[in-house]
Design a protein around this motif. Sequence first.
Motif, PDB file in Angstrom:
ATOM      1  N   VAL A  22       0.834  -1.197   0.000  1.00  0.00           N
ATOM      2  CA  VAL A  22       0.000   0.000   0.000  1.00  0.00           C
ATOM      3  C   VAL A  22       0.871   1.250   0.000  1.00  0.00           C
ATOM      4  CG1 VAL A  22      -1.635   1.329   1.404  1.00  0.00           C
ATOM      5  CG2 VAL A  22      -2.012  -1.113   1.021  1.00  0.00           C
ATOM      6  N   ARG A  23       1.930   1.251   0.790  1.00  0.00           N
ATOM      7  CA  ARG A  23       2.816   2.416   0.815  1.00  0.00           C
ATOM      8  C   ARG A  23       3.481   2.621  -0.548  1.00  0.00           C
ATOM      9  NH1 ARG A  23       5.099   1.264   6.880  1.00  0.00           N
ATOM     10  NH2 ARG A  23       3.625   2.625   7.979  1.00  0.00           N
ATOM     11  N   TRP A  24       3.899   1.529  -1.169  1.00  0.00           N
ATOM     12  CA  TRP A  24       4.525   1.630  -2.493  1.00  0.00           C
ATOM     13  C   TRP A  24       3.526   2.156  -3.517  1.00  0.00           C
ATOM     14  CZ3 TRP A  24       3.658  -1.058  -7.159  1.00  0.00           C
ATOM     15  CH2 TRP A  24       4.631  -0.852  -8.148  1.00  0.00           C
ATOM     16  N   LEU A  25       2.296   1.651  -3.500  1.00  0.00           N
ATOM     17  CA  LEU A  25       1.272   2.130  -4.432  1.00  0.00           C
ATOM     18  C   LEU A  25       0.982   3.613  -4.216  1.00  0.00           C
ATOM     19  CD1 LEU A  25      -1.199  -0.891  -4.258  1.00  0.00           C
ATOM     20  CD2 LEU A  25       0.191  -0.240  -6.233  1.00  0.00           C
ATOM     21  N   TRP A  26       0.925   4.006  -2.941  1.00  0.00           N
ATOM     22  CA  TRP A  26       0.669   5.410  -2.626  1.00  0.00           C
ATOM     23  C   TRP A  26       1.792   6.296  -3.174  1.00  0.00           C
ATOM     24  CZ3 TRP A  26      -3.243   8.322  -1.220  1.00  0.00           C
ATOM     25  CH2 TRP A  26      -2.991   9.608  -0.732  1.00  0.00           C
ATOM     26  N   GLU A  27       3.016   5.843  -3.057  1.00  0.00           N
ATOM     27  CA  GLU A  27       4.160   6.611  -3.570  1.00  0.00           C
ATOM     28  C   GLU A  27       4.117   6.738  -5.099  1.00  0.00           C
ATOM     29  OE1 GLU A  27       7.427   4.405  -2.044  1.00  0.00           O
ATOM     30  OE2 GLU A  27       7.205   5.169   0.010  1.00  0.00           O
ATOM     31  N   GLN A  28       3.479   5.755  -5.765  1.00  0.00           N
ATOM     32  CA  GLN A  28       3.339   5.818  -7.221  1.00  0.00           C
ATOM     33  C   GLN A  28       2.102   6.616  -7.642  1.00  0.00           C
ATOM     34  OE1 GLN A  28       6.030   4.249  -8.617  1.00  0.00           O
ATOM     35  NE2 GLN A  28       6.458   3.782  -6.462  1.00  0.00           N
ATOM     36  N   ASP A  29       1.407   7.226  -6.676  1.00  0.00           N
ATOM     37  CA  ASP A  29       0.185   7.988  -6.931  1.00  0.00           C
ATOM     38  C   ASP A  29      -0.895   7.118  -7.562  1.00  0.00           C
ATOM     39  OD1 ASP A  29      -1.419  10.272  -6.777  1.00  0.00           O
ATOM     40  OD2 ASP A  29      -0.969  10.837  -8.848  1.00  0.00           O
ATOM     41  N   LEU A  30      -0.978   5.880  -7.107  1.00  0.00           N
ATOM     42  CA  LEU A  30      -2.004   4.963  -7.589  1.00  0.00           C
ATOM     43  C   LEU A  30      -3.211   4.995  -6.653  1.00  0.00           C
ATOM     44  CD1 LEU A  30       0.456   2.206  -8.697  1.00  0.00           C
ATOM     45  CD2 LEU A  30      -1.144   3.412 -10.186  1.00  0.00           C
ATOM     46  N   PRO A  31      -4.384   4.582  -7.144  1.00  0.00           N
ATOM     47  CA  PRO A  31      -5.641   4.746  -6.397  1.00  0.00           C
ATOM     48  C   PRO A  31      -5.800   3.746  -5.257  1.00  0.00           C
ATOM     49  CG  PRO A  31      -6.064   3.655  -8.478  1.00  0.00           C
ATOM     50  CD  PRO A  31      -4.618   4.038  -8.497  1.00  0.00           C
ATOM     51  N   VAL A  32      -5.186   4.051  -4.138  1.00  0.00           N
ATOM     52  CA  VAL A  32      -5.176   3.133  -3.001  1.00  0.00           C
ATOM     53  C   VAL A  32      -5.526   3.903  -1.740  1.00  0.00           C
ATOM     54  CG1 VAL A  32      -2.692   3.505  -2.756  1.00  0.00           C
ATOM     55  CG2 VAL A  32      -3.726   1.495  -1.714  1.00  0.00           C
ATOM     56  N   ALA A  33      -6.247   3.284  -0.815  1.00  0.00           N
ATOM     57  CA  ALA A  33      -6.541   3.898   0.481  1.00  0.00           C
ATOM     58  C   ALA A  33      -5.235   4.199   1.203  1.00  0.00           C
ATOM     59  CB  ALA A  33      -7.427   2.977   1.312  1.00  0.00           C
ATOM     60  N   GLU A  34      -5.219   5.305   1.943  1.00  0.00           N
ATOM     61  CA  GLU A  34      -3.985   5.775   2.564  1.00  0.00           C
ATOM     62  C   GLU A  34      -3.864   5.319   4.009  1.00  0.00           C
ATOM     63  OE1 GLU A  34      -1.633  10.016   3.396  1.00  0.00           O
ATOM     64  OE2 GLU A  34      -3.703  10.006   2.670  1.00  0.00           O
ATOM     65  N   LEU A  35      -2.697   4.825   4.357  1.00  0.00           N
ATOM     66  CA  LEU A  35      -2.412   4.510   5.752  1.00  0.00           C
ATOM     67  C   LEU A  35      -2.348   5.800   6.568  1.00  0.00           C
ATOM     68  CD1 LEU A  35       0.294   1.929   4.895  1.00  0.00           C
ATOM     69  CD2 LEU A  35      -1.586   1.384   6.449  1.00  0.00           C
ATOM     70  N   TRP A  36      -2.713   5.710   7.829  1.00  0.00           N
ATOM     71  CA  TRP A  36      -2.585   6.850   8.742  1.00  0.00           C
ATOM     72  C   TRP A  36      -1.118   7.259   8.784  1.00  0.00           C
ATOM     73  CZ3 TRP A  36      -1.746   6.403  14.578  1.00  0.00           C
ATOM     74  CH2 TRP A  36      -1.864   7.645  15.202  1.00  0.00           C
ATOM     75  N   HIS A  37      -0.849   8.560   8.660  1.00  0.00           N
ATOM     76  CA  HIS A  37       0.523   9.026   8.501  1.00  0.00           C
ATOM     77  C   HIS A  37       1.404   8.720   9.707  1.00  0.00           C
ATOM     78  CE1 HIS A  37      -1.365  12.388  10.663  1.00  0.00           C
ATOM     79  NE2 HIS A  37      -0.162  12.724  11.067  1.00  0.00           N
TER      80      HIS A  37
END
Length: 314
Positions: free
Chosen positions: A69-84
């Motif tokens: 999920v973190r990797w997908l988020w870094e690629q700006d892909l449509p994934v729910a975000e983990l709490w920072h």
Amino acid sequence: MMPIESQRTPLERRDLQEACRAVGLDPREARHLRTHSNEIWLLPRAAVVVRLSMNHHDVSAVTRMVRLVRWLWEQDLPVAELWHESPGPLVLSNGRIATYWRSLTVPEAPDYRAFGSLMRRLHQVSPPPDQVNLAELDPVAAAAEILDEEWPNCGLDRRFVADRLAEIGARLRSAPLSISRGLLHGDAHVGNLLVDRGRLVLGDWDSACVGTPAWDLIPTALEPQRWARPRAPYQAFVEGYGQDVTTWPYYRELRELVEWRRITERIRIAGHVPRAGRNLCRHLHTMYAGDLHTPWYGPEAEAATRGPQDFSTR
């Protein structure tokens, strides 16, 4: 918003309290959203969702999911975000695992065309780096896990399932499934769609793997039959994705594997989600009959169920 079930016993809240205390969150106003394969809690003031595994999951598997999920988020892909401020998966004292997510909204009406576009984008992604270490999907093995579960008392012999899976496995051994191999969500359906700042994203990445995209597409293709839903939403999904999985080679075999897998998942959670046990015998009887069209859910399926069904096994 998701349906909220606010009345929970102190014992049921104990794990949530432990998960919150460990990261400095206040659980006093927590609202229970739902329970399925995970128990989901919303902390409104912090805008955080806490997910608690229902079983003692392998922490390494949950860690892989979080890394993905973190990797997908870094690629700006449509994934729910983990709490920072999430420390990563937290193992509670009783072995359950907590993960922490930013609170998102649920779409009022799913946009199937946008969902199809989202899935097309996901399936175009190259497999993630080695440190994520996703499992390779074996569709037959995934379906065959039903043979290890407690068997519903529906008057049916599980040997039929073993024979069917052996037949399908023999057919698929010569199938060119590896040609269309890529990143899969693993449990893609409209119930896992969320909205983040106006953008549609996918949550619930526990089943992510690498394999044939058909595995992600078939659940939506089944909605007109198994959910007795209009065909128009699926047509919109096809337009968004750009292809219709029902026309792909070996669709019927893969569809059957997906359906056995879904039944397996309902058997697993029926003990703590009573509604999951409803209609299980209906599901099994249609599979034994090779019936591809009888609804499993919706008004027709509910009407065919006379009174509440308790999940029982033999």
